[in-house]
Design a protein around this motif. Sequence first.
Motif, short mmCIF file in Angstrom:
data_model
loop_
_atom_site.label_atom_id
_atom_site.label_comp_id
_atom_site.label_asym_id
_atom_site.label_seq_id
_atom_site.Cartn_x
_atom_site.Cartn_y
_atom_site.Cartn_z
N GLU A 203 0.72 -1.07 -0.03
CA GLU A 203 -0.22 -0.13 0.07
C GLU A 203 0.94 1.34 0.03
N LEU A 204 2.02 1.29 0.71
CA LEU A 204 2.97 2.31 0.67
C LEU A 204 3.64 2.61 -0.57
N PHE A 205 3.88 1.46 -1.07
CA PHE A 205 4.63 1.43 -2.38
C PHE A 205 3.90 2.08 -3.50
N LEU A 206 2.41 1.71 -3.52
CA LEU A 206 1.51 2.12 -4.37
C LEU A 206 1.16 3.59 -4.22
N THR A 207 1.54 4.38 -3.14
CA THR A 207 1.10 5.54 -2.97
C THR A 207 1.88 6.60 -4.09
N ARG A 208 3.01 5.99 -4.57
CA ARG A 208 3.62 6.68 -5.59
C ARG A 208 3.81 5.51 -6.82
N TYR B 139 9.20 -12.77 -4.32
CA TYR B 139 8.28 -13.65 -5.20
C TYR B 139 6.85 -13.20 -4.86
N TRP B 140 6.86 -13.11 -3.45
CA TRP B 140 5.43 -12.58 -2.93
C TRP B 140 5.01 -11.22 -3.62
N LEU B 141 5.98 -10.06 -3.31
CA LEU B 141 5.68 -8.97 -3.82
C LEU B 141 5.30 -8.90 -5.23
N ALA B 142 6.16 -9.53 -6.18
CA ALA B 142 5.98 -9.43 -7.53
C ALA B 142 4.83 -10.27 -8.08
N ARG B 143 4.24 -11.22 -7.20
CA ARG B 143 2.88 -11.77 -7.46
C ARG B 143 1.69 -10.77 -7.11
N GLN B 144 1.73 -9.83 -6.29
CA GLN B 144 0.77 -9.02 -5.83
C GLN B 144 0.98 -7.73 -6.75
N LEU B 145 2.24 -7.36 -7.14
CA LEU B 145 2.25 -6.20 -8.32
C LEU B 145 1.99 -6.93 -9.65
N GLY B 146 2.10 -7.94 -9.82
CA GLY B 146 1.79 -8.63 -11.08
C GLY B 146 0.01 -8.42 -11.30
N ALA B 147 -0.48 -8.83 -10.27
CA ALA B 147 -2.09 -8.77 -10.00
C ALA B 147 -2.44 -7.25 -10.23
#
Length: 167
Positions: free
Chosen positions: A41-46, A74-82
Amino acid sequence: MISPPLFESAHVPLLYEGAVANLISEFKFDASPRAGNVLLELFLTRSPARFPQALLPVPLHSARARERGFNQAYWLARQLGAEFDLPLVYGKRTSNTQSQRPLGRRERFKNMRGAFAVPDKVPAHLVIVDDVLTTGSTAHALACAAREAGAITVDVWAMARTKPVHG
């Protein structure tokens, strides 16, 4: 020392200190999805300035993956990919490198040299996904392997960056 690195840009919106450092520790070593979701969530603010054709999570060596039981990249990439409708491509950790934590900048680059392979042909534009960017040595080594597999442009997305490491 490597200058410039083999990746073009890095989108790293948070500083690795205080509450962010605590969240990353909880996420990485305790496999806490709550901490991971807060970091995302913090990453996606920018929003990142540019978007790739695929995401490449930093791979763990099989021994470290068994020991930890969790690959945070891998967990982060899966979430960002989605989130961004991007596929994942996979690399392989070819050597069980020592922990980067106690190493200075030069030693980190030396430690990571040749540590990765990307066995399949990859799209022209990839983003490497990791939790923390310190010296860029891990991203540099993985970018080198990605370029050997056909990537032309390689960027990095990480949740947080540390203050510069010297040496």
